[in-house]
Design an enzyme around this catalytic site. Structure first.
Site, PDB file in Angstrom:
ATOM      1  N   ARG A   1       0.854  -1.185   0.000  1.00  0.00           N
ATOM      2  CA  ARG A   1       0.000   0.000   0.000  1.00  0.00           C
ATOM      3  C   ARG A   1       0.890   1.235   0.000  1.00  0.00           C
ATOM      4  NH1 ARG A   1      -2.993  -0.539   5.358  1.00  0.00           N
ATOM      5  NH2 ARG A   1      -3.814   1.483   4.736  1.00  0.00           N
TER       6      ARG A   1
ATOM      7  N   SER B   1       0.601   3.997   1.859  1.00  0.00           N
ATOM      8  CA  SER B   1       0.737   4.754   3.102  1.00  0.00           C
ATOM      9  C   SER B   1       2.174   4.702   3.605  1.00  0.00           C
ATOM     10  CB  SER B   1      -0.198   4.208   4.178  1.00  0.00           C
ATOM     11  OG  SER B   1       0.274   2.972   4.683  1.00  0.00           O
TER      12      SER B   1
ATOM     13  N   LYS C   1      -2.834  -8.291  10.861  1.00  0.00           N
ATOM     14  CA  LYS C   1      -4.177  -8.172  11.437  1.00  0.00           C
ATOM     15  C   LYS C   1      -5.225  -7.771  10.399  1.00  0.00           C
ATOM     16  CE  LYS C   1      -3.606  -3.426  13.220  1.00  0.00           C
ATOM     17  NZ  LYS C   1      -4.651  -2.784  12.421  1.00  0.00           N
ATOM     18  N   ASP C   2      -4.780  -7.271   9.231  1.00  0.00           N
ATOM     19  CA  ASP C   2      -5.715  -6.883   8.178  1.00  0.00           C
ATOM     20  C   ASP C   2      -6.177  -8.064   7.328  1.00  0.00           C
ATOM     21  OD1 ASP C   2      -5.548  -4.211   8.924  1.00  0.00           O
ATOM     22  OD2 ASP C   2      -3.961  -3.745   7.477  1.00  0.00           O
TER      23      ASP C   2
ATOM     24  N   THR D   1     -10.174   6.683  18.268  1.00  0.00           N
ATOM     25  CA  THR D   1      -9.757   5.372  17.777  1.00  0.00           C
ATOM     26  C   THR D   1     -10.680   4.964  16.646  1.00  0.00           C
ATOM     27  OG1 THR D   1      -9.460   3.011  18.272  1.00  0.00           O
ATOM     28  CG2 THR D   1     -11.149   4.174  19.522  1.00  0.00           C
TER      29      THR D   1
ATOM     30  N   SER E   1     -11.050   1.714  15.973  1.00  0.00           N
ATOM     31  CA  SER E   1     -11.229   0.286  16.242  1.00  0.00           C
ATOM     32  C   SER E   1     -12.405   0.003  17.171  1.00  0.00           C
ATOM     33  CB  SER E   1      -9.948  -0.274  16.877  1.00  0.00           C
ATOM     34  OG  SER E   1     -10.189  -1.498  17.530  1.00  0.00           O
TER      35      SER E   1
ATOM     36  N   ARG F   1     -12.882  -2.737  18.660  1.00  0.00           N
ATOM     37  CA  ARG F   1     -12.309  -3.477  19.791  1.00  0.00           C
ATOM     38  C   ARG F   1     -11.801  -2.527  20.860  1.00  0.00           C
ATOM     39  NH1 ARG F   1      -7.281  -3.891  21.120  1.00  0.00           N
ATOM     40  NH2 ARG F   1      -6.639  -3.040  19.101  1.00  0.00           N
ATOM     41  N   ARG F   2     -11.026  -1.528  20.438  1.00  0.00           N
ATOM     42  CA  ARG F   2     -10.520  -0.554  21.406  1.00  0.00           C
ATOM     43  C   ARG F   2     -11.669   0.231  22.029  1.00  0.00           C
ATOM     44  NH1 ARG F   2      -6.129   1.129  17.058  1.00  0.00           N
ATOM     45  NH2 ARG F   2      -4.451  -0.346  17.561  1.00  0.00           N
TER      46      ARG F   2
ATOM     47  N   ARG G   1     -10.484   8.054  11.459  1.00  0.00           N
ATOM     48  CA  ARG G   1      -9.786   7.327  10.406  1.00  0.00           C
ATOM     49  C   ARG G   1      -8.570   8.129  10.015  1.00  0.00           C
ATOM     50  NH1 ARG G   1     -11.837   4.121   6.377  1.00  0.00           N
ATOM     51  NH2 ARG G   1      -9.647   4.011   5.805  1.00  0.00           N
ATOM     52  N   GLY G   2      -7.714   7.545   9.203  1.00  0.00           N
ATOM     53  CA  GLY G   2      -6.545   8.264   8.718  1.00  0.00           C
ATOM     54  C   GLY G   2      -5.250   7.587   9.125  1.00  0.00           C
ATOM     55  N   ASN G   3      -4.143   8.053   8.549  1.00  0.00           N
ATOM     56  CA  ASN G   3      -2.854   7.464   8.879  1.00  0.00           C
ATOM     57  C   ASN G   3      -2.390   7.922  10.264  1.00  0.00           C
ATOM     58  OD1 ASN G   3      -1.599  10.049   8.608  1.00  0.00           O
ATOM     59  ND2 ASN G   3      -1.361   9.721   6.398  1.00  0.00           N
ATOM     60  N   VAL G   4      -1.260   7.412  10.692  1.00  0.00           N
ATOM     61  CA  VAL G   4      -0.771   7.681  12.045  1.00  0.00           C
ATOM     62  C   VAL G   4      -0.594   9.175  12.294  1.00  0.00           C
ATOM     63  CG1 VAL G   4       1.210   7.419  13.597  1.00  0.00           C
ATOM     64  CG2 VAL G   4       0.300   5.424  12.380  1.00  0.00           C
TER      65      VAL G   4
ATOM     66  N   THR H   1      -1.925  11.720  10.733  1.00  0.00           N
ATOM     67  CA  THR H   1      -3.217  12.411  10.702  1.00  0.00           C
ATOM     68  C   THR H   1      -3.927  12.279  12.038  1.00  0.00           C
ATOM     69  OG1 THR H   1      -3.474  12.065   8.318  1.00  0.00           O
ATOM     70  CG2 THR H   1      -5.482  12.498   9.585  1.00  0.00           C
ATOM     71  N   ARG H   2      -3.870  11.096  12.622  1.00  0.00           N
ATOM     72  CA  ARG H   2      -4.525  10.867  13.921  1.00  0.00           C
ATOM     73  C   ARG H   2      -3.811  11.634  15.030  1.00  0.00           C
ATOM     74  NH1 ARG H   2      -6.886   4.693  13.958  1.00  0.00           N
ATOM     75  NH2 ARG H   2      -7.333   4.565  11.727  1.00  0.00           N
TER      76      ARG H   2
ATOM     77  N   CYS I   1     -11.780  -8.439  11.299  1.00  0.00           N
ATOM     78  CA  CYS I   1     -10.788  -7.584  11.945  1.00  0.00           C
ATOM     79  C   CYS I   1     -11.415  -6.350  12.594  1.00  0.00           C
ATOM     80  CB  CYS I   1      -9.723  -7.150  10.934  1.00  0.00           C
ATOM     81  SG  CYS I   1     -10.347  -6.146   9.569  1.00  0.00           S
TER      82      CYS I   1
END
Length: 313
Positions: free
Chosen positions: A15, A17, A86-87, A130, A132, A134-135, A152-155, A157-158, A244
């Site tokens: 990908r 990213s 995990k994806d 988050t 997720s 799960r989180r 949502r978004g990349n690291v 961005t978050r 997931c």
């Protein structure tokens, strides 16, 4: 060390990213270290998960980050695909082989908060981001009065939202370490509080099942203990028929038993999305029974009502 050489260029798909490319470069570096002289080319592949800003559950959840890479493998436009493990869907895809599972990074979740705060130091009503379920479920179950915000978004961005509208975000430690962002972590979350996602921190390297050359070249990158641990976790996920994006936590550790032989200790949890209920159990057994351990633990969780919690909202 492998000394095999080939004039064929190994095309590695990833990908676009920053995290995906960073992880792929780590794999390429390890690959060239054991296969000196083998040409390697990186190929960027756009996935449905990258193109859509919608929540993962809305765009399909499981597989949205991997289907395009697998299609490219089968089409022959790439020879190797690197995924965040995990994806991956828990069902195998015909024609594709899991060629290697490198040694896993730290599987835990991390809190990144303003002013260096830990989870217990956040005030009631603090906004925690988050993407997720799960989180979300496990944080709500802690009953700390936090306002969990879907993001949502990349690291980066978050993390940038800490300067805008969030008090904290929760991210995987492994991704932060690989991106050299570990300094932003204000607390490593104990799995007793927040159990990670199945296969979190692990990478999956796939190639075509028929490509014996690629499989041979990739084999030295495989870590047997990581593969077994992840197999147990993903077996639990599969038996629960959970993807997931389900509120399921799983973490397996390879330890030495009393008899000196290696064994797997697996913890699993299912938490209602609103945090109102949860079940958590553990199981252990010989290393070569990893998938059986996962299935057994899933059955015990189901007996305690796990299926009902996965369907809660």
């Amino acid at each position: 060390m492998t000394t095999r050489t080939t004039t064929r260029t190994i095309r590695v798909g990833t990908r676009a990213s920053l995290l995906a490319q960073t992880q792929t470069q780590l794999v390429i570096d390890a690959f060239t270290g054991v296969n000196p002289g083998v040409p390697v080319e990186t190929v960027l592949v756009s996935t449905a998960g990258d193109r859509s800003p919608a929540p993962l559950a809305q765009i399909g959840g499981t597989g949205v980050f991997v289907s395009a890479l697998r299609d490219a493998l089968l089409a022959g436009t790439i020879d190797v695909a690197v995924h965040s493990f995990k994806d991956l869907p828990t069902t195998a895809m015909p024609g594709i082989a899991l060629a290697a599972v490198p040694r896993r990074e730290d599987p835990r979740d991390a809190l990144c908060a303003r002013d260096g705060r830990t989870l217990l130091e956040l005030p009631r009503g603090a906004k925690v981001g988050t993407g997720s379920p799960r989180r979300t479920a496990q944080l709500r179950a802690l009953d700390l009065g936090l306002d969990i915000v879907a993001i949502r978004g990349n690291v980066d961005t978050r993390l940038a939202r800490l300067d805008k509208d969030l008090d904290a975000v929760v991210l995987a430690v492994a991704g932060l370490q690989r991106l050299r962002r570990a300094h932003v972590v204000t607390e490593l979350l104990d799995p007793i509080q927040v159990l990670p996602a199945a296969a979190q921190g692990a990478l999956a390297i796939e190639c075509r099942e028929s490509d014996e050359d690629a499989r041979s070249l990739l084999a030295p990158l495989d870590d047997h203990s990581t593969r077994a641990a992840v197999a147990a976790e993903r077996s639990l996920l599969a038996a629960l028929e959970a993807g997931c994006t389900a509120p399921v936590g799983a973490l397996a550790e390879v330890t030495e038993g009393d008899d000196g032989l290696l064994e797997i200790f697996l913890r699993g949890s299912v938490t209602a999305i609103d945090g109102s209920d949860a079940v958590r159990l553990s199981a252990s057994g010989p290393l070569n029974t990893a998938e059986e351990i996962g299935r057994r633990l899933a059955a015990e969780l189901i007996d305690l009502g796990a299926n009902t919690m996965m369907g809660s909202s």
